[in-house]
Design a protein around this motif. Structure first.
Motif, PDB file in Angstrom:
ATOM      1  N   LEU A 130      22.260 -17.151  34.959  1.00 21.52           N
ATOM      2  CA  LEU A 130      21.512 -16.919  33.731  1.00 21.52           C
ATOM      3  C   LEU A 130      20.220 -17.728  33.705  1.00 21.52           C
ATOM      4  O   LEU A 130      19.175 -17.242  33.265  1.00 21.52           O
ATOM      5  CB  LEU A 130      22.378 -17.262  32.515  1.00 21.52           C
ATOM      6  CG  LEU A 130      23.536 -16.293  32.252  1.00 21.52           C
ATOM      7  CD1 LEU A 130      24.415 -16.799  31.113  1.00 21.52           C
ATOM      8  CD2 LEU A 130      23.005 -14.904  31.932  1.00 21.52           C
ATOM      9  N   GLY A 131      20.287 -18.965  34.184  1.00 22.46           N
ATOM     10  CA  GLY A 131      19.072 -19.769  34.245  1.00 22.46           C
ATOM     11  C   GLY A 131      18.018 -19.139  35.143  1.00 22.46           C
ATOM     12  O   GLY A 131      16.830 -19.073  34.789  1.00 22.46           O
ATOM     13  N   VAL A 132      18.444 -18.644  36.309  1.00 24.79           N
ATOM     14  CA  VAL A 132      17.514 -18.008  37.249  1.00 24.79           C
ATOM     15  C   VAL A 132      16.953 -16.713  36.664  1.00 24.79           C
ATOM     16  O   VAL A 132      15.751 -16.438  36.760  1.00 24.79           O
ATOM     17  CB  VAL A 132      18.225 -17.736  38.592  1.00 24.79           C
ATOM     18  CG1 VAL A 132      17.345 -16.895  39.512  1.00 24.79           C
ATOM     19  CG2 VAL A 132      18.591 -19.054  39.271  1.00 24.79           C
ATOM     20  N   LEU A 133      17.816 -15.911  36.026  1.00 26.66           N
ATOM     21  CA  LEU A 133      17.350 -14.647  35.447  1.00 26.66           C
ATOM     22  C   LEU A 133      16.396 -14.876  34.281  1.00 26.66           C
ATOM     23  O   LEU A 133      15.464 -14.099  34.069  1.00 26.66           O
ATOM     24  CB  LEU A 133      18.553 -13.813  35.000  1.00 26.66           C
ATOM     25  CG  LEU A 133      19.372 -13.181  36.123  1.00 26.66           C
ATOM     26  CD1 LEU A 133      20.686 -12.624  35.582  1.00 26.66           C
ATOM     27  CD2 LEU A 133      18.576 -12.076  36.820  1.00 26.66           C
ATOM     28  N   LEU A 134      16.632 -15.913  33.503  1.00 23.85           N
ATOM     29  CA  LEU A 134      15.712 -16.229  32.409  1.00 23.85           C
ATOM     30  C   LEU A 134      14.350 -16.652  32.957  1.00 23.85           C
ATOM     31  O   LEU A 134      13.313 -16.339  32.362  1.00 23.85           O
ATOM     32  CB  LEU A 134      16.299 -17.331  31.524  1.00 23.85           C
ATOM     33  CG  LEU A 134      17.455 -16.906  30.611  1.00 23.85           C
ATOM     34  CD1 LEU A 134      18.155 -18.125  30.029  1.00 23.85           C
ATOM     35  CD2 LEU A 134      16.951 -15.997  29.495  1.00 23.85           C
ATOM     36  N   ALA A 135      14.354 -17.372  34.070  1.00 26.47           N
ATOM     37  CA  ALA A 135      13.082 -17.747  34.695  1.00 26.47           C
ATOM     38  C   ALA A 135      12.363 -16.504  35.203  1.00 26.47           C
ATOM     39  O   ALA A 135      11.175 -16.295  34.922  1.00 26.47           O
ATOM     40  CB  ALA A 135      13.332 -18.735  35.838  1.00 26.47           C
ATOM     41  N   GLY A 136      13.064 -15.670  35.950  1.00 28.86           N
ATOM     42  CA  GLY A 136      12.513 -14.401  36.402  1.00 28.86           C
ATOM     43  C   GLY A 136      11.391 -14.531  37.412  1.00 28.86           C
ATOM     44  O   GLY A 136      10.939 -15.628  37.762  1.00 28.86           O
ATOM     45  N   ASP A 137      10.927 -13.385  37.870  1.00 30.07           N
ATOM     46  CA  ASP A 137       9.843 -13.357  38.852  1.00 30.07           C
ATOM     47  C   ASP A 137       8.524 -13.827  38.259  1.00 30.07           C
ATOM     48  O   ASP A 137       7.639 -14.272  38.988  1.00 30.07           O
ATOM     49  CB  ASP A 137       9.683 -11.939  39.409  1.00 30.07           C
ATOM     50  CG  ASP A 137      10.880 -11.511  40.246  1.00 30.07           C
ATOM     51  OD1 ASP A 137      11.425 -12.366  40.978  1.00 30.07           O
ATOM     52  OD2 ASP A 137      11.287 -10.337  40.158  1.00 30.07           O
ATOM     53  N   THR A 138       8.381 -13.736  36.929  1.00 24.18           N
ATOM     54  CA  THR A 138       7.134 -14.188  36.307  1.00 24.18           C
ATOM     55  C   THR A 138       6.948 -15.697  36.461  1.00 24.18           C
ATOM     56  O   THR A 138       5.835 -16.174  36.645  1.00 24.18           O
ATOM     57  CB  THR A 138       7.112 -13.822  34.810  1.00 24.18           C
ATOM     58  OG1 THR A 138       8.263 -14.388  34.171  1.00 24.18           O
ATOM     59  CG2 THR A 138       7.113 -12.322  34.615  1.00 24.18           C
ATOM     60  N   LEU A 163       4.866 -18.883  43.663  1.00 21.74           N
ATOM     61  CA  LEU A 163       5.971 -18.666  44.588  1.00 21.74           C
ATOM     62  C   LEU A 163       6.321 -17.181  44.606  1.00 21.74           C
ATOM     63  O   LEU A 163       7.495 -16.790  44.503  1.00 21.74           O
ATOM     64  CB  LEU A 163       7.186 -19.499  44.172  1.00 21.74           C
ATOM     65  CG  LEU A 163       7.013 -21.017  44.166  1.00 21.74           C
ATOM     66  CD1 LEU A 163       8.243 -21.694  43.560  1.00 21.74           C
ATOM     67  CD2 LEU A 163       6.755 -21.535  45.576  1.00 21.74           C
ATOM     68  N   ASP A 164       5.307 -16.337  44.760  1.00 22.04           N
ATOM     69  CA  ASP A 164       5.521 -14.893  44.696  1.00 22.04           C
ATOM     70  C   ASP A 164       6.456 -14.381  45.804  1.00 22.04           C
ATOM     71  O   ASP A 164       7.047 -13.309  45.651  1.00 22.04           O
ATOM     72  CB  ASP A 164       4.175 -14.167  44.787  1.00 22.04           C
ATOM     73  CG  ASP A 164       3.255 -14.558  43.641  1.00 22.04           C
ATOM     74  OD1 ASP A 164       3.376 -13.968  42.559  1.00 22.04           O
ATOM     75  OD2 ASP A 164       2.431 -15.480  43.831  1.00 22.04           O
ATOM     76  N   TRP A 165       6.580 -15.135  46.876  1.00 18.74           N
ATOM     77  CA  TRP A 165       7.449 -14.723  47.980  1.00 18.74           C
ATOM     78  C   TRP A 165       8.932 -14.892  47.642  1.00 18.74           C
ATOM     79  O   TRP A 165       9.798 -14.354  48.327  1.00 18.74           O
ATOM     80  CB  TRP A 165       7.139 -15.565  49.224  1.00 18.74           C
ATOM     81  CG  TRP A 165       7.181 -17.044  48.962  1.00 18.74           C
ATOM     82  CD1 TRP A 165       6.155 -17.842  48.558  1.00 18.74           C
ATOM     83  CD2 TRP A 165       8.335 -17.893  49.045  1.00 18.74           C
ATOM     84  NE1 TRP A 165       6.576 -19.138  48.390  1.00 18.74           N
ATOM     85  CE2 TRP A 165       7.909 -19.203  48.686  1.00 18.74           C
ATOM     86  CE3 TRP A 165       9.665 -17.697  49.392  1.00 18.74           C
ATOM     87  CZ2 TRP A 165       8.779 -20.292  48.659  1.00 18.74           C
ATOM     88  CZ3 TRP A 165      10.542 -18.778  49.358  1.00 18.74           C
ATOM     89  CH2 TRP A 165      10.097 -20.055  48.999  1.00 18.74           C
ATOM     90  N   LEU A 166       9.230 -15.636  46.549  1.00 20.49           N
ATOM     91  CA  LEU A 166      10.614 -15.937  46.208  1.00 20.49           C
ATOM     92  C   LEU A 166      11.174 -14.871  45.260  1.00 20.49           C
ATOM     93  O   LEU A 166      10.697 -14.723  44.134  1.00 20.49           O
ATOM     94  CB  LEU A 166      10.694 -17.312  45.536  1.00 20.49           C
ATOM     95  CG  LEU A 166      12.094 -17.875  45.271  1.00 20.49           C
ATOM     96  CD1 LEU A 166      12.831 -18.112  46.590  1.00 20.49           C
ATOM     97  CD2 LEU A 166      12.006 -19.171  44.471  1.00 20.49           C
TER      98      LEU A 166
END
Length: 205
Positions: free
Chosen positions: A137-145, A152-155
């Motif tokens: 959930l923490g990672v999804l809240l951070a998101g690609d944005t 860190l667009d490659w991540l």
């Protein structure tokens, strides 16, 4: 009892939910990063309130009641807001549904067994489930944005979060089944003696 520090920390998790939802609704890189940080801070309070309660022996019925409620409200609100704004990639809406249904199932079992003075112990696998679930959930809240904000667009942040959520859902199914079998085993048994309840900060089952 409301002024006890562990209870204040537990209540802060509930109070953080409207702000978390509002930050996700802004749909900007900075607000996604802030939502992630807020969620992480809330997770830290979950660990901290239990540690403080144990060190100060500040256990209370209010804390025992509020702690699992705060955890489930935080998880449920996060999943719903991510789903509502289309932030669940890789078909991860389905593991989100599994996780929510399992939380309802376990809550129902606990409510029934509490009337029979029987407790459902938190298993080690359930703690792993909670860890992957909160991390996802923490990672999804951070998101690609947020990755873009940090250059860190490659991540593939969204993909990583989705995979973690699928793993959490798998663990959810296993632990949910274990709790269901354990609960059903007690249905036709006579009520047992009082069992020790979970204090603040223990991992959600």
């Amino acid at each position: 009892m409301l002024t006890d520090l562990p209870n204040v920390l537990t209540l802060s998790r509930i109070a953080a939910i409207p702000l978390l939802v509002a930050l996700v609704a802004v749909r900007a890189p900075w607000s996604d990063a802030a939502a992630c940080l807020l969620f992480v801070a809330a997770g830290i309070t979950d660990w901290l309130d239990g540690r403080i309660a144990r060190s100060r022996h500040q256990f209370s019925e209010l804390g025992r009641m509020l702690d699992p409620i705060a955890d489930k409200l935080l998880v449920g609100a996060s999943l719903m807001v991510l789903a509502g704004f289309g932030r669940l990639p890789l078909w991860s809406l389905y593991p989100a549904i599994v996780i929510l249904l399992r939380e309802i199932l376990v809550s129902g079992l606990r409510e029934h067994l509490a009337g029979r003075r029987v407790s459902l112990p938190v298993t080690r696998l359930a703690k792993w489930k909670t860890g992957f679930q909160m991390g996802a959930l923490g990672v999804l809240l951070a998101g690609d944005t947020t990755a873009h904000l940090l250059h860190l667009d490659w991540l593939p942040v969204g993909l990583i979060g989705a995979l973690m959520l699928w793993l959490a859902a798998l663990l959810t199914l296993v632990t949910g089944w274990d709790y269901l079998v354990t609960g059903l085993r007690h249905v036709n048994e006579p009520s047992a003696g009082a069992a020790p309840a979970r204090g603040n900060g223990a991992a959600s089952p």
